[in-house]
Design an enzyme around this catalytic site. Structure first.
Site, PDB file in Angstrom:
ATOM      1  CB  ALA A 173      -1.278 104.945 -36.184  1.00 15.23           C
ATOM      2  CB  THR A 174      -1.111 107.053 -41.319  1.00 12.89           C
ATOM      3  OG1 THR A 174       0.117 107.487 -40.738  1.00 12.89           O
ATOM      4  CG2 THR A 174      -1.545 108.054 -42.370  1.00 12.89           C
ATOM      5  CB  THR A 214      -7.462  90.518 -48.611  1.00 11.57           C
ATOM      6  OG1 THR A 214      -8.298  90.239 -49.719  1.00 11.57           O
ATOM      7  CG2 THR A 214      -6.972  89.225 -47.983  1.00 11.57           C
ATOM      8  CB  CYS A 255      19.730 120.770 -41.271  1.00 10.09           C
ATOM      9  SG  CYS A 255      20.422 122.390 -41.624  1.00 10.09           S
TER      10      CYS A 255
END
Lengths: 443, 156
Positions: free
Chosen positions: A108-109, A278, A365
């Site tokens: 999707a990126t 490909t 964090c």
């Protein structure tokens, strides 16, 4: 032990129990190890396990049927090409598109990059220089827009969202200008599960004659997505979010009315020149099989996930006070449960759960910077709650036992961490003195 | 065929992440120890004239430490308690801080540097700020105690 292709198929083929619930695969590699040593997996938004039926479909193409689909001269190539075209059909059917409108990518990126940069490049110099998107899009959409702003001088409107993560339709319509080339709004948000009203957005875009791109990575295969109803010009799909293999995705590019893009990847002209390279036959075959399985399983999956979501959410909020659900309570994918646990820091909760449960945090964090997640910030999560959220992902293969165990662990650990938290102490004091929070004297 | 490969490697191990991996990634064992078995969690009576209290940090930064010290007549820290809102490093840093200062003289304790804490816990660079906050908490608690003592000596 040399197992041939046929016996391999036998092993992976699921035997369905009488209940008809295809979750209980006898002999599947997943459920067989119920008392497995690893933690329960509750991070379905990050990725999903490959469905055994999908793996079944893929394996032959890693073994004997390994041809390059672009090899025109022999049966290895013809065989691979046929498999790819079948997969293309399966995916097209899932979203009610035509096979000619599906282009395979690496995920999707890449599809998002292709859509945004491809449209921008096509319209370079034509006077169109504006894109409308939202503040809660996936990073690849935001980064692509940023790239266009910086390198090509495009202007981008990042629409705000309300406290549920929903975009305001009037604001969106007003943001569309004469020089707008593209509107990009994701269907279901990966962090908070909010589902945008894409059909309405599609109608607005059609009225304004602007292309509508939607990143449907988290929605295709889970909720019915019909490109004709949505009116999307472009749609990004990810295989590994729908129980398919990683490393493959697709971009739907509408043919009527025509959507023009400049390809981002040049080369041998594969995918009708739109995306050279490909094609990876086994992942694509898996992608197609995953699409077909999703079509069959969609109702069952939705009911299953909805049931587990209710079970988890109800139990946690019953046992623990001061829990907030992030995102829209009604317009959401129930498999995404993003909860804020007041006065308990997200990473510490993650660490307590690490041995038994695999989940994700929206807290800072866990990222390199001290900033909390931009999606949580965009929906206006208060500073105090910004670091306290956790995202649980429920999917097709999540069992009731896993949900129950997770809920018990979460309740226990949150109680323990709240005992250790000075903010919880202040909270309790405030409740005792009748809701008036005493001014905190900071040293 | 896939099955045979998996059986050769031991299906259980190959199919699922091992528990050991949870520990290999991330913190040193010492941090996990302090996180799972924190020392000196709790509160002291903040009205007590021999107790110095401090509340440092910001919820919006994801780190808040409350540290209290009880000092004996001869200036030795006889007890310390902490409560922390923060990640594993922050909890471990404050837990270790209380361990360090109990039994020390006030002057010794105020000389503690954040590097003492971060080197013992082997904190990664991105988590050093947690030890800085713990050091601040110690300083602030001692300062509060000293202020209480001076107020006492001034009042009749």
């Amino acid at each position: 032990m040399a197992l041939g292709w046929r016996s391999c198929q036998q092993l992976a083929r699921p035997r369905v129990w009488a209940s008809g619930s295809l979750r209980h695969f006898a002999g599947s590699l997943w459920n067989e190890y119920e008392d497995r040593a690893g933690p329960s997996y509750l991070d379905m938004q990050a990725t999903t396990p490959v469905d055994p039926r999908v793996l079944d479909a893929m394996l032959p193409y890693y073994h004997g049927r390994f041809g390059n689909p672009h090899s025109r001269s022999h049966s290895y190539g013809w065989d691979a090409e046929e498999a790819i075209e079948k997969a293309r059909e399966q995916i097209a059917r899932l979203i009610n598109a035509d096979a000619k409108e599906i282009f395979f990518t690496s995920g999707a990126t890449e599809s998002n990059n292709m859509a945004i940069k491809g449209v921008a490049e096509f319209y370079e110099g034509s006077g169109k220089k504006h894109i409308v998107t939202t503040q809660t899009e996936h990073k690849c959409v935001l980064a692509s827009c940023r790239r266009l702003e910086v390198d090509k001088g495009w202007s981008v409107t990042y629409l705000p969202v309300d406290k549920y993560g929903l975009v305001n339709l009037q604001e969106l319509e007003d943001a569309i200008r004469d020089d707008t080339a593209l509107v990009s709004v994701m269907h279901i948000n990966n962090e908070i599960g909010t589902m945008q009203p894409v059909e309405e957005i599609g109608r607005i875009c059609a009225k304004k004659q602007v292309f509508f791109h939607t990143d449907a990575a988290q929605s295709v295969g889970k909720v019915p997505v019909d490109v004709k109803h949505v009116g999307a010009a472009l749609m990004s799909i990810s295989a590994h979010k729908m129980y398919g293999p990683k490393g493959v995705g697709a971009l739907y590019v509408r043919r009527k009315p025509r959507v023009r893009l400049r390809p981002v990847i040049d080369g041998g002209g594969q995918e009708r020149g739109m995306r050279s390279g490909t094609l990876a036959t086994p992942p694509i075959v898996g992608f197609g099989a995953a699409a077909e399985v999703c079509m069959q399983e969609m109702d069952n999956d939705t009911r299953h996930v909805q049931k587990l979501y209710k079970r988890m959410h109800d139990k946690i909020t019953e046992e623990l006070p001061q829990i907030t659900l992030n995102g829209s309570p009604s317009q959401r994918w129930p498999g995404n449960v993003n909860l804020s646990f007041a006065c308990v820091e997200g990473e510490s909760l993650l660490m307590s759960l690490a041995k038994t449960t695999a989940v994700s945090s929206g807290s800072a964090c866990t990222s390199a910077s001290l900033e909390p997640s931009y999606v949580l910030r965009a929906i206006g999560v208060s500073e105090d709650l910004a670091h306290t959220s956790l995202r649980f992902g429920i999917g097709r293969f999540t069992t009731e036992a896993e949900v129950d165990n997770t809920v018990n662990d979460v309740v226990r650990e949150v109680r323990r961490l709240r005992e250790m938290s000075p903010l919880w102490e202040l909270e309790l004091e405030a409740l005792k003195t009748g809701g008036q929070k005493q001014a905190v004297t900071w040293s | 065929m896939a099955m045979s490969l998996m059986m050769r490697r031991g299906a259980k191990g190959a199919t699922f992440p091992r528990v050991a991996m949870v520990f290999r990634r991330g913190y040193h064992e010492v941090v996990h120890d302090h996180f799972n078995n924190p020392r000196n969690v709790g509160s002291l009576d903040k009205e007590d004239s021999n107790v110095g209290s401090a509340l440092v940090g910001k919820a919006s930064c994801g780190d808040v430490i409350k540290l209290q010290v009880k000092v004996s007549k001869d200036g030795v820290i006889e007890d310390a308690k902490f409560k922390t809102f923060g990640c594993g490093s922050a909890i471990a840093s404050s837990s270790y801080a209380t361990e360090m200062i109990i039994g020390q003289k006030v002057e010794e304790a105020s000389k503690i540097k954040n590097t003492d804490i971060s080197s013992h816990l082997k904190l990664p660079p991105v988590k050093i700020h947690c030890s800085v906050l713990a050091e601040e908490a110690i300083q602030a608690a001692i300062a509060d105690y000293k202020e209480k003592q001076s107020v006492q000596s001034v009042s009749p």
